[in-house]
Design an enzyme around this catalytic site. Sequence first.
Site, PDB file in Angstrom:
ATOM      1  N   HIS A   1      48.729 -60.601   6.222  1.00  0.00           N
ATOM      2  CA  HIS A   1      47.602 -59.681   6.005  1.00  0.00           C
ATOM      3  C   HIS A   1      46.575 -60.239   5.029  1.00  0.00           C
ATOM      4  O   HIS A   1      45.402 -60.324   5.354  1.00  0.00           O
ATOM      5  CB  HIS A   1      48.119 -58.331   5.495  1.00  0.00           C
ATOM      6  CG  HIS A   1      47.054 -57.460   4.913  1.00  0.00           C
ATOM      7  ND1 HIS A   1      46.212 -56.704   5.697  1.00  0.00           N
ATOM      8  CD2 HIS A   1      46.655 -57.248   3.623  1.00  0.00           C
ATOM      9  CE1 HIS A   1      45.356 -56.053   4.917  1.00  0.00           C
ATOM     10  NE2 HIS A   1      45.611 -56.361   3.663  1.00  0.00           N
TER      11      HIS A   1
ATOM     12  N   ASP B   1      35.833 -18.345 -11.707  1.00  0.00           N
ATOM     13  CA  ASP B   1      36.674 -19.220 -10.886  1.00  0.00           C
ATOM     14  C   ASP B   1      37.583 -20.099 -11.742  1.00  0.00           C
ATOM     15  O   ASP B   1      38.574 -20.634 -11.249  1.00  0.00           O
ATOM     16  CB  ASP B   1      35.815 -20.076  -9.948  1.00  0.00           C
ATOM     17  CG  ASP B   1      35.437 -19.310  -8.682  1.00  0.00           C
ATOM     18  OD1 ASP B   1      36.129 -18.325  -8.360  1.00  0.00           O
ATOM     19  OD2 ASP B   1      34.468 -19.697  -8.019  1.00  0.00           O
TER      20      ASP B   1
ATOM     21  N   HIS C   1      26.805 -24.731  -9.343  1.00  0.00           N
ATOM     22  CA  HIS C   1      27.924 -24.215 -10.129  1.00  0.00           C
ATOM     23  C   HIS C   1      28.404 -25.270 -11.129  1.00  0.00           C
ATOM     24  O   HIS C   1      29.597 -25.510 -11.281  1.00  0.00           O
ATOM     25  CB  HIS C   1      29.087 -23.791  -9.220  1.00  0.00           C
ATOM     26  CG  HIS C   1      28.733 -22.634  -8.312  1.00  0.00           C
ATOM     27  ND1 HIS C   1      27.727 -22.685  -7.393  1.00  0.00           N
ATOM     28  CD2 HIS C   1      29.266 -21.393  -8.191  1.00  0.00           C
ATOM     29  CE1 HIS C   1      27.635 -21.538  -6.745  1.00  0.00           C
ATOM     30  NE2 HIS C   1      28.547 -20.729  -7.214  1.00  0.00           N
TER      31      HIS C   1
ATOM     32  N   ARG D   1      25.213 -21.920 -11.370  1.00  0.00           N
ATOM     33  CA  ARG D   1      25.414 -20.689 -10.602  1.00  0.00           C
ATOM     34  C   ARG D   1      24.637 -19.523 -11.225  1.00  0.00           C
ATOM     35  O   ARG D   1      24.070 -18.696 -10.529  1.00  0.00           O
ATOM     36  CB  ARG D   1      26.911 -20.365 -10.615  1.00  0.00           C
ATOM     37  CG  ARG D   1      27.251 -19.021 -10.024  1.00  0.00           C
ATOM     38  CD  ARG D   1      28.726 -18.682 -10.272  1.00  0.00           C
ATOM     39  NE  ARG D   1      29.043 -17.360  -9.761  1.00  0.00           N
ATOM     40  CZ  ARG D   1      29.897 -16.525 -10.326  1.00  0.00           C
ATOM     41  NH1 ARG D   1      30.547 -16.868 -11.412  1.00  0.00           N
ATOM     42  NH2 ARG D   1      30.118 -15.337  -9.800  1.00  0.00           N
TER      43      ARG D   1
ATOM     44  N   GLU E   1      34.223 -32.282   1.641  1.00  0.00           N
ATOM     45  CA  GLU E   1      33.206 -32.828   0.749  1.00  0.00           C
ATOM     46  C   GLU E   1      33.110 -34.347   0.865  1.00  0.00           C
ATOM     47  O   GLU E   1      32.019 -34.921   0.797  1.00  0.00           O
ATOM     48  CB  GLU E   1      33.512 -32.454  -0.715  1.00  0.00           C
ATOM     49  CG  GLU E   1      33.520 -30.958  -1.003  1.00  0.00           C
ATOM     50  CD  GLU E   1      34.839 -30.283  -0.646  1.00  0.00           C
ATOM     51  OE1 GLU E   1      35.802 -30.984  -0.257  1.00  0.00           O
ATOM     52  OE2 GLU E   1      34.907 -29.049  -0.753  1.00  0.00           O
TER      53      GLU E   1
ATOM     54  N   SER F   1      26.389 -19.817  -1.029  1.00  0.00           N
ATOM     55  CA  SER F   1      26.396 -20.077  -2.475  1.00  0.00           C
ATOM     56  C   SER F   1      25.385 -21.120  -2.930  1.00  0.00           C
ATOM     57  O   SER F   1      24.964 -21.107  -4.076  1.00  0.00           O
ATOM     58  CB  SER F   1      27.792 -20.556  -2.919  1.00  0.00           C
ATOM     59  OG  SER F   1      28.769 -19.620  -2.552  1.00  0.00           O
TER      60      SER F   1
ATOM     61  N   ASP G   1      45.268 -48.977  10.557  1.00  0.00           N
ATOM     62  CA  ASP G   1      46.059 -47.776  10.299  1.00  0.00           C
ATOM     63  C   ASP G   1      45.477 -46.923   9.185  1.00  0.00           C
ATOM     64  O   ASP G   1      45.630 -45.705   9.174  1.00  0.00           O
ATOM     65  CB  ASP G   1      47.496 -48.172   9.940  1.00  0.00           C
ATOM     66  CG  ASP G   1      48.228 -48.719  11.151  1.00  0.00           C
ATOM     67  OD1 ASP G   1      48.509 -47.927  12.055  1.00  0.00           O
ATOM     68  OD2 ASP G   1      48.486 -49.933  11.187  1.00  0.00           O
TER      69      ASP G   1
ATOM     70  N   HIS H   1      37.420 -24.948 -11.317  1.00  0.00           N
ATOM     71  CA  HIS H   1      36.068 -24.990 -10.754  1.00  0.00           C
ATOM     72  C   HIS H   1      35.013 -25.342 -11.803  1.00  0.00           C
ATOM     73  O   HIS H   1      33.826 -25.353 -11.474  1.00  0.00           O
ATOM     74  CB  HIS H   1      35.715 -23.644 -10.119  1.00  0.00           C
ATOM     75  CG  HIS H   1      36.420 -23.385  -8.819  1.00  0.00           C
ATOM     76  ND1 HIS H   1      37.780 -23.485  -8.668  1.00  0.00           N
ATOM     77  CD2 HIS H   1      35.941 -23.033  -7.587  1.00  0.00           C
ATOM     78  CE1 HIS H   1      38.111 -23.198  -7.410  1.00  0.00           C
ATOM     79  NE2 HIS H   1      37.024 -22.932  -6.747  1.00  0.00           N
TER      80      HIS H   1
ATOM     81  N   HIS I   1      41.900 -62.804   4.208  1.00  0.00           N
ATOM     82  CA  HIS I   1      42.670 -61.925   5.088  1.00  0.00           C
ATOM     83  C   HIS I   1      42.615 -62.466   6.515  1.00  0.00           C
ATOM     84  O   HIS I   1      41.739 -62.091   7.288  1.00  0.00           O
ATOM     85  CB  HIS I   1      42.083 -60.510   5.051  1.00  0.00           C
ATOM     86  CG  HIS I   1      42.334 -59.777   3.765  1.00  0.00           C
ATOM     87  ND1 HIS I   1      41.570 -59.948   2.636  1.00  0.00           N
ATOM     88  CD2 HIS I   1      43.275 -58.851   3.432  1.00  0.00           C
ATOM     89  CE1 HIS I   1      42.017 -59.170   1.667  1.00  0.00           C
ATOM     90  NE2 HIS I   1      43.048 -58.488   2.116  1.00  0.00           N
TER      91      HIS I   1
END
Lengths: 744, 744
Positions: A305, A525, A517, A576, A465, A428, A199, A529, A68
Amino acid sequence: MAPSAVTVGDKDVAHLPLKLGGKQNGANGHSEQHVDELQMESHDKTQYVLGSFRCLIADLCQQFKMGHPGSAMGMAAIGVALWKYAMKYSPENANFFNRDRFVLSNGHACLFQYTFLHLVGYKNMTFEQLTSYHSDRWDSYCPGHPEIEHEGIEVTTGPLGQGIANAVGLAMATKHLGAVYNRPGYEMVNNMTWVMIGDACLQEGLGMESIQLAGHWRLNNLCVIYDNNQITCDGSVDLCMAEDVNMKMRASGFEVLEVEDGNYDVESIVKALISARANQERPTFINVRTTIGVGSANANNAAVHGAPLGKEDIANIKKTYGMDVEKTLEVSQDVYDFFREAVPRGRQLENDWNDQLSRYSKEHPELAAEFKKRMKGEMLDDWTKYIPKKEDFSTEPTPSRKSAGNVCNPLAQNIGNFMVGTADLTPSVNMAWKNKVDFQNPNLRTACGINGDYTGRYIHWGIREHAMASVSNGMAAFQKGCILPVTSSFFMFYIYAAPGVRMGALQSLQVIHIATHDSIGTGEDGPTHQPIELAALYRAMPNFLYIRPCDSEEAAGAFISAVGAKDTPSMISVARQNVAQYPQYSSREGVQKGAYVFIEEEDADVTLIGVGAEMCFAVDTRKVLKEKHGIKARIISFPCQRLFEAQPIEYRREVLQNRSKAPRVVIEAYSVNGWERYADAGFSMHSFGHSLPREYVYGRFNFDADKIAAKIKPLVEDVRSNGIESLRGEFRDLNADYVRDVFH
Amino acid sequence: MAPSAVTVGDKDVAHLPLKLGGKQNGANGHSEQHVDELQMESHDKTQYVLGSFRCLIADLCQQFKMGHPGSAMGMAAIGVALWKYAMKYSPENANFFNRDRFVLSNGHACLFQYTFLHLVGYKNMTFEQLTSYHSDRWDSYCPGHPEIEHEGIEVTTGPLGQGIANAVGLAMATKHLGAVYNRPGYEMVNNMTWVMIGDACLQEGLGMESIQLAGHWRLNNLCVIYDNNQITCDGSVDLCMAEDVNMKMRASGFEVLEVEDGNYDVESIVKALISARANQERPTFINVRTTIGVGSANANNAAVHGAPLGKEDIANIKKTYGMDVEKTLEVSQDVYDFFREAVPRGRQLENDWNDQLSRYSKEHPELAAEFKKRMKGEMLDDWTKYIPKKEDFSTEPTPSRKSAGNVCNPLAQNIGNFMVGTADLTPSVNMAWKNKVDFQNPNLRTACGINGDYTGRYIHWGIREHAMASVSNGMAAFQKGCILPVTSSFFMFYIYAAPGVRMGALQSLQVIHIATHDSIGTGEDGPTHQPIELAALYRAMPNFLYIRPCDSEEAAGAFISAVGAKDTPSMISVARQNVAQYPQYSSREGVQKGAYVFIEEEDADVTLIGVGAEMCFAVDTRKVLKEKHGIKARIISFPCQRLFEAQPIEYRREVLQNRSKAPRVVIEAYSVNGWERYADAGFSMHSFGHSLPREYVYGRFNFDADKIAAKIKPLVEDVRSNGIESLRGEFRDLNADYVRDVFH
């Protein structure tokens, strides 16, 4: 805007004095460093160096006709501004603690970094090594993307967006350690973090999450340098981007500087970089206009590139820059002379800092002792003593997410190395401890009454996350062992974080991910989930521990394994819902071996493999098998496949009883992929889940001791009649019918 | 800003005439609909309805003491503005083609949508169904998050960021179909897409990627409604967000409107929504200030987000809103009367559109015929005739990414259903066909000379893999079969896209993902770009086909399977490098069965399982085994585990020869997880990869016929001596040594 100008918002800052470092109250420098007027090299010499650098890059890609070249050539002036003028580092000691961190988030431009490391005198980056880029040398220090294993590389980059996230983590580490250990007159930790982006980092979601966080935390020690060449692989950025980038960065809390001529105007770049270091309020975004492959006939074209330029073009480039067309891979002594003052400068920097450390040690002996432990990557206290004993746990059914909290909270509360956060699931995931202080911009305390400042060690990541995982990698990379990041979210949402988790595993960065969970037990859920297939990814990931404890005692074992794994990230996967406690069977020592005999049974007809929250089905099925069907079952608890694989073959055979005639059946509410190695049959999931309360969702998918036992009975009978051999070679899915029965 | 105001940037738009729909040149309405002055209901009646709605939500969560009341209550006025005034739909026919699409990206607030669907008269959403939310009814239409299977739900949402991405895809579909099929006087497709978001979609990277794309494409038929309640699970948004959201949205190309009192001021919301529909330039972002759990004692507190409010609080809420405290789950006739005019209005809307379609069919019969095919989800041409024949392929070694392009390009070029895109890897993934036209904002043609407009079917996604997958789901969800999205990127970067790919599988949305540069053969780019563990995820994912063809013929088979799988997304995983062609062995029909006998051998000593780009090692190893070791090997090609599992047991046994005494060995440069079901041993990867040219990287990890054969020989000898039974029950990793040898 006039060329060769640096603008801060509407203000022209070209008048900024050319000073490097110096005593800048609260900003990011080295207070004891001498304040020198910056001596810029002459224009001609600088342009000669830029030309040499660009020709060298072109030659390095031409050697093996791969690589590159474009961005590295385009960013040459930025590199000169950084390594020659603005950045503080010591080539003789790449790991000097208070060095500025540099991250190349556009990692494909790695030759940019390798070449500067060579030019300024990093020992390992010899000319021979530099020329090994894209060669067949397996021991090259110049892989296709920068890798953390090599001197002068802070983090492995390449997957776009990761580097900028890591840089945010590195800057957080500085802010945090500075807040904890700096004292008036002693700026022990106050380095800058510089990150180059293209970018991509402004397009990838991870980049934008990280930018938001840096702005929110007002990380004024972070400077994002945007190689704004308006070209991506597909061509013009106009094909996929129509944003006002500067406006957006301001909206996100960044100071925005612009450099008009990023190809040649080193002085303006230096001014912008110095301005970034001096900023006391917020992180800085320097929008530098460059030309990809500048000098090439294909400059400003995506063609430069990721492919070599070809001999003819390179000859022309050399002519353009006044180099000898006949010479390849040429670095003149003048070029080395230009850069190599970095060595004594770095030595001086380090000596000054060491002197400061000596004085600090005298004036603040206890703090200094602790600080030195952190420098060495040691835990500040014996962490093992904070792990609850088996008898400390309730024997009543307990959500294993609560168990995980019970184990982690005392560690986090008492040991300063821990920095624990959550992706907006504090209520939770049970990771917040009493009297926690948040890692926050201290101004929020007065503005919003938030109990936080940079000494805080609880992190509100927001609903991000991916950034949580990738920024945590950056914190872990600051200095090995110095900070132990713990992340937390629902297990299902670690699918968002997976690219970051992977990069941690690849880099041997210890981060502990608490995934709550897990399984269909998550309940109401619903299938969005309920992870079904995600464990297969984490179990297959090299250098990663996916641990699913079945109760509190196993949760303790999981943490012991995870905290002890200094070169390996872990995920502790908990439920959970309430899960039964098995103090008579469960064993933290067993967890550390990956699997162990949970309930032994002489002359067993079948071995049940119980896992995590579904252990109850193994235990209950064993009972039904015995009482209803006269079948004797033993149970293995199997929280972590990878830990088990690391055990001696004798131990593994003993646990699995692989020479016995009893078939092995794994019971887990996931896709079974990967268990076939240990089991002859599986009672597992063959579809996504369903939105139902926990006590119903398991039943909906036949997770019920009676139903499981009814499926195991014919298996056992088959083996009794035909021998275990008849079974092996053809894995049996004992719960596959429901897909037809229920869904069709 | 004064309350009850709507502002567009600095302009006050409260003067906007209250008109719904009407002939708006180029904007998003139904040109034939009557232009009526909007009759707003009285203030008192509206407030009564809002109160009733909020009490109903509180009661619905209290029933089973579970659920998310806060946002649904906070957004009540937005819902009234949408379903009563601004949105165009037909409750009697949820699938009316030109309906406005509504997406609840903050899917946890699903009760909001369910309740409005009930109130306006969707047939399936009976009161009984509405009250089944969080019950133990497995056939509830009210799961914990909205699910596409149910009437009135456009896409399954819940994982944050997905809904807004889907909405962008839905809006793209409208723009594209409108550009292709609308004619002067015939606005056959001009619906709006409305998407509700909470803070999460402004934090999740996916949300921000999607916002960028919507702004770039100037999707003026998209309206993002921001439920700005300043609360997330962790508490105040100040904990993790310090952005100027409006400024950022403007920077991304959105029109920004604000509604100050989103709790009660229905009229201002309606004005903003109408303004959004009328916008001819850009998508609209409506920043609506609401109060989470408004009316509750815990309003404006995270406590009302995901837990019921409790009887006492609910009693007080009912008092506040003038409802009868003694009554629960109460919907008065007045409330129904308020909403149920939606039914005749929808009927009229549909009738008008059908009339238009009749006239359109007369005036543009060919176009109308094609349009009707699209409405029915049919392909516009017999796609099978565009799949190259075996003899069309070169027999020279060919990169399988090129093979994939050779198969896909004619399909994409000739069949209007295909919309093909890439995450900025056009030069690498071979998905662009000759004379392609880009899907672009048509203004770019003049502004930047880009060959694109809304009729275009090639999509430059930018460096946004996650949005690529999730927005594609939205396009696929517009109308089943109407658009077949094809995405492409390096396989490794489908780890970024995984959450979106999963949502496609969960929703049975046909999207084809072309994953190039699979395996370590990717070479120089190094371990960051070499997938090792990712196949394990996609092989474990329910309702998903991960297909790894070994050559051009198999690539054809992979496309046949993928295009034929109307309810299942697929990933076709191909290599960067040249791979050998096996016209004498490979079979497109075989691919469609998942696995097949590639090279048969009587009385074979071993069965080799060859996969994708590593098939060459199986073929070469077979030769070495025979010539050097006198061992006879047969070969199975195994491109897709899930297709194989769907075959009759007889076929599977025949291919695997599971009653034979010959062991099976899989050869693949991935983690072996999941293959243990079919193989007794594996020659696989046990670490991340390495940056080396392709011809060296395989060798570095012992992928070499001589080395593989040398490991298989003792296995065969073991079986000869001790029988196949001795082997089974203990999977053998034939290539595990290198981890110790090389890395330690």
